[in-house]
Design a protein around this motif. Structure first.
Motif: not given
Length: 388
Positions: A211-214, A333, A344, A352-353, A356-357
């Motif tokens: 996944s893109l997110s953590d 965003w 980022l 950054d996180a 991505r989330e």
């Protein structure tokens, strides 16, 4: 419930709870456990369960629940403060939110006496964690289209077979709330049953999904998984009504609001660091997002207050989740649009996180388009019932 009917005052009990919460979260022991989670020694997104048990022993995880089940019988504002500070201190909240605020709340409302007595205190103490197994490949938001099956056995037990996907935190959960088709009525809404499925038994395969997110998602396969009759949550064939009821607790928007609030605080700190005066465009952006954040807070509280009074409203909850997730996504965003790639870069106020989330926030927990459809439909029915 109208906004005019709501009491926005924070009671003294919530103030006391917040002070106690801050004391525990800022303690060396909590920091030690946080460091272990963020180290991610398990190769995924870090196991938060030891941290939850620490917070559970302090009586912090289920403030609004009855005392007999490990709660404090606190005002809904205590739950809001809990989520705000969990995010602020970097405590992973997703597994907690699913376990206590979503599944736990459903068990509190609809479980048997035995299920409430045996499960709720363990959830409130952090000794038990839960996940949700609803989504399947090819169905997405169409939960009524699930194909995972439950076959009844002669001794009253059930055998489950099927596949669930994009399930959050499954690898860290002890039990799963699983929606299956029970082979009953032909109506797709009248043949769904919910089971509380132990995840350590034979026949269960759990595979991480990149996944893109953590946050870690999982693909789960159930092959001849046997569960006892006591594992049923609610009556056989009445799962759809319980799912709809659960959505009111899941979609109050609180977890999205808490993250949006934290991210906006970080943006404000970055803009004003070293005494710098914000640009006009930055001030306009801050004002815009602060107004949306305030609205998110009020929408969350309206749903929580309604739930505490036994007034579940799926349309109000859908509106709250839509507004809060859209607000959080917009804040993340905006940070990157304002500073570009610098936002980022590693540092005290990195996004950054969050960036991505952000894309998944308006999909998970109810896609924005689905939520708006629910809200529009409910308002049309309201309009028709009043003869408008």
């Amino acid at each position: 419930m109208r906004f005019a009917d709501m009491d926005f005052d924070i009671p003294d009990s919530t103030v006391e709870f917040e002070q106690r919460l801050i004391t525990v979260l800022s303690s060396p022991k909590t920091q030690e456990l946080l460091d272990e989670v963020h180290h991610r020694a398990d190769g995924m997104d870090g196991d938060p369960r030891p941290l939850y048990r620490h917070l559970g022993r302090a009586g912090l995880l289920a403030p609004s629940w009855p005392k007999e089940y490990g709660g404090l019988e606190a005002d809904p504002t205590a739950t809001v403060k809990l989520l705000e500070h969990m995010v602020q201190y970097g405590v992973p909240q997703s597994l907690y939110y699913i376990s206590v605020q979503i599944v736990g709340s459903l068990i509190l409302q609809s479980g048997t006496d035995q299920q409430r007595r045996t499960l709720l205190p363990r959830l409130a103490s952090g000794e038990l964690t839960m996940c949700i197994l609803f989504t399947e490949p090819g169905h997405g938001s169409d939960l009524a289209g699930i194909t995972t099956s439950a076959t009844g056995n002669d001794d009253g037990s059930w055998t489950l077979d099927g596949r669930k996907t994009y399930n959050l935190k499954t690898a860290y959960a002890d039990l799963a709330l699983c929606a299956v088709r029970d082979g009953g009525e032909t109506n797709r809404y009248e043949s769904i049953t919910l089971f509380l499925v132990p995840l350590t038994g034979p026949g269960i395969s759990i595979r991480p999904i990149p996944s893109l997110s953590d946050e870690q998602f999982h693909d789960v396969r159930l092959t001849n998984v046997r569960v006892e009759r006591e594992a049923t949550l609610g009556r056989v064939g009445e799962g759809w009504g319980l799912i709809t009821r659960m959505f009111t607790a899941e979609r109050n928007g609180l977890d999205y609001y808490a993250r949006a609030r934290y991210w906006l605080e970080q943006i404000t700190a970055r803009i004003t660091q070293a005494g710098r005066e914000p640009h006009v465009e930055e001030l306009v952006g801050l004002a815009h997002h602060r107004a949306r954040l305030r609205a998110s807070h009020l929408l969350c509280y309206r749903v929580l207050q309604g739930l505490s009074q036994g007034e579940a409203d799926i349309a109000q909850a859908s509106l709250a989740k839509w507004h809060c997730s859209e607000t959080a996504q917009g804040i993340a965003w905006w940070a990157v649009q304002t500073w570009g790639v610098d936002a980022l870069e590693p540092g005290p106020h990195t996004f950054d996180a969050a960036f991505r989330e952000a894309p998944g926030m308006t999909i998970s927990g109810g896609a924005s388009e689905v939520l708006l459809d629910i809200v529009a439909g409910a308002r049309l029915l309201d309009h028709a019932s009043t003869g408008g």
